[in-house]
Design a protein around this motif. Structure first.
Motif, PDB file in Angstrom:
ATOM      1  N   PHE A  91       0.800  -1.230   0.000  1.00  0.00           N
ATOM      2  CA  PHE A  91       0.000   0.000   0.000  1.00  0.00           C
ATOM      3  C   PHE A  91       0.833   1.281   0.000  1.00  0.00           C
ATOM      4  O   PHE A  91       0.522   2.220  -0.721  1.00  0.00           O
ATOM      5  N   ASN A  92       1.870   1.323   0.803  1.00  0.00           N
ATOM      6  CA  ASN A  92       2.647   2.567   0.905  1.00  0.00           C
ATOM      7  C   ASN A  92       3.631   2.732  -0.254  1.00  0.00           C
ATOM      8  O   ASN A  92       3.816   3.839  -0.746  1.00  0.00           O
ATOM      9  N   LEU A  93       4.252   1.631  -0.655  1.00  0.00           N
ATOM     10  CA  LEU A  93       5.237   1.707  -1.736  1.00  0.00           C
ATOM     11  C   LEU A  93       4.639   1.403  -3.105  1.00  0.00           C
ATOM     12  O   LEU A  93       5.282   1.645  -4.121  1.00  0.00           O
ATOM     13  N   ASN A  94       3.431   0.825  -3.123  1.00  0.00           N
ATOM     14  CA  ASN A  94       2.784   0.397  -4.373  1.00  0.00           C
ATOM     15  C   ASN A  94       3.698  -0.516  -5.186  1.00  0.00           C
ATOM     16  O   ASN A  94       3.680  -0.493  -6.414  1.00  0.00           O
ATOM     17  N   ALA A  95       4.486  -1.312  -4.497  1.00  0.00           N
ATOM     18  CA  ALA A  95       5.429  -2.239  -5.128  1.00  0.00           C
ATOM     19  C   ALA A  95       4.779  -3.628  -5.163  1.00  0.00           C
ATOM     20  O   ALA A  95       5.092  -4.501  -4.358  1.00  0.00           O
TER      21      ALA A  95
END
Length: 149
Positions: A91-95
């Motif tokens: 969610f935070n890095l969208n990785a």
């Protein structure tokens, strides 16, 4: 009373890790709703309910196993740390691809934890079956999101 508090702490320990993971990804519902999702993707409101139940089962299993063998602590903590970092990656890095690989590591560590629980007390291991099933479902979702987005 001291014994009760120790048992209660072991049961809520995974819930505390889950709460930390939720805190680190407070905006996850907005991100989730913006993704192209695969068939069978559940609504975002289901995730906190399911995860709370899974963490509770994990805590109960941990307490049962711990009473027979303290060696179950390291596998539990290891997979919990990897577990709370997955939503940060997703969610935070969208990785999304890295999150798939991270989830494979989490599944492996959950098997290690469940095996440790099994050696201590089979009942503790059986309580982890829903967690393992959910992780496999999460892997399906994560792979699909990585492909679709």
């Amino acid at each position: 009373m001291k014994k009760f508090l120790h048992n209660a702490f072991r049961i809520i320990l995974p819930l505390l890790f889950g709460a930390l993971g939720a805190f680190l990804t407070r905006n996850h519902t907005d991100i989730y709703s913006s993704l192209r999702l695969p068939p069978f993707a559940p609504p975002s409101m289901l995730f906190p309910i399911v995860w709370s139940l899974l963490y509770l089962l994990m805590g109960i299993g941990y307490n049962i196993a711990y009473l027979k063998s303290r060696a179950v602590t390291a596998p539990l903590i290891s997979q919990l740390i990897i577990n709370i970092l997955w939503p940060v990656i997703f969610f935070n890095l969208n990785a999304y691809l890295l999150a798939v690989l991270w989830l494979v590591l989490l599944i492996f560590l959950s098997v290690v934890m469940t095996a440790a629980f099994y050696r201590a007390d089979k009942r503790a291991a059986y309580l982890q079956i829903p967690y393992f099933a959910w992780l496999l479902f999460a892997l399906y979702l994560n792979i699909a999101v990585a492909v679709l987005n």
